[in-house]
Design a protein around this motif. Sequence first.
Motif, PDB file in Angstrom:
ATOM      1  N   LYS A  56      50.265  80.783  10.856  1.00  0.00           N
ATOM      2  CA  LYS A  56      50.053  79.528  10.159  1.00  0.00           C
ATOM      3  C   LYS A  56      49.465  79.967   8.734  1.00  0.00           C
ATOM      4  O   LYS A  56      49.705  79.126   7.724  1.00  0.00           O
ATOM      5  CB  LYS A  56      49.078  78.694  10.805  1.00  0.00           C
ATOM      6  CG  LYS A  56      49.857  77.734  11.960  1.00  0.00           C
ATOM      7  CD  LYS A  56      48.638  76.437  12.636  1.00  0.00           C
ATOM      8  CE  LYS A  56      48.457  75.203  11.646  1.00  0.00           C
ATOM      9  NZ  LYS A  56      47.998  74.557  12.379  1.00  0.00           N
ATOM     10  N   HIS A  81      46.611  72.668   6.361  1.00  0.00           N
ATOM     11  CA  HIS A  81      47.096  73.471   7.437  1.00  0.00           C
ATOM     12  C   HIS A  81      46.421  73.310   8.586  1.00  0.00           C
ATOM     13  O   HIS A  81      46.558  73.784   9.866  1.00  0.00           O
ATOM     14  CB  HIS A  81      47.495  74.659   7.096  1.00  0.00           C
ATOM     15  CG  HIS A  81      48.922  74.864   6.150  1.00  0.00           C
ATOM     16  ND1 HIS A  81      49.966  74.996   6.694  1.00  0.00           N
ATOM     17  CD2 HIS A  81      49.157  74.500   4.710  1.00  0.00           C
ATOM     18  CE1 HIS A  81      50.910  74.863   5.803  1.00  0.00           C
ATOM     19  NE2 HIS A  81      50.407  74.665   4.554  1.00  0.00           N
ATOM     20  N   LEU A  92      51.165  78.723   5.226  1.00  0.00           N
ATOM     21  CA  LEU A  92      50.177  78.039   4.244  1.00  0.00           C
ATOM     22  C   LEU A  92      50.236  78.941   2.775  1.00  0.00           C
ATOM     23  O   LEU A  92      50.617  78.248   1.763  1.00  0.00           O
ATOM     24  CB  LEU A  92      48.659  78.211   4.597  1.00  0.00           C
ATOM     25  CG  LEU A  92      47.560  78.018   3.775  1.00  0.00           C
ATOM     26  CD1 LEU A  92      46.423  77.490   4.347  1.00  0.00           C
ATOM     27  CD2 LEU A  92      47.164  78.754   2.437  1.00  0.00           C
TER      28      LEU A  92
END
Length: 189
Positions: free
Chosen positions: A43, A83, A47
């Motif tokens: 993640k 995020h 991002l």
Amino acid sequence: MEKLTVKKIEEDNKKYNKTTRFDFELDDKKMYVDIYQDFSPKKIKTLIQDYLTDLEVISTELEGDEMGTLGGKDFLYFYMILHFTKMLTEKQKANLDIHDKLEIFDTLLTNGLFEEIIMYFPIDSVSEVNDALVFGMDEYISKRKSELENLTENDELGDLEQLVAPLLAIGEKVNTLEDQASNVTPIVK
């Protein structure tokens, strides 16, 4: 020493789904935000890719002063809010265009919630994002340099200015970010 297995990795990955709820007030109403406490490397990479892609779009559409805090640490932290909180569903996030993101960013800055939410991010996770940005920027610059060399070799210099301008604008913003990141210490309540 234990043998590494897929099952053990899957078990360890569960930590990336855990959130902590933080309370605050908005217009005398009690509210909360759920924040992921461990940031998944996958993640974080997403991002950084989103951040750099959007900065490139913004740098070609906005002029100097209009960029304001865009590209600075606040804009990176905004991407962390997108995020690593549950303020929006995954479906809502997927449907955001750059103008939607800028509107949400402005809304958070206007009412002061931005700083309050940022204070709840874990320091170690923020450091991981800052480190990933530096690495991601290096990859981005290398890719753009390669594209630039290909253009030069093919004598397609008409596109050269279009390629270089966003790279220079983003490079300046990241240099500023790196300077600011070394001075950032989020406060965990």
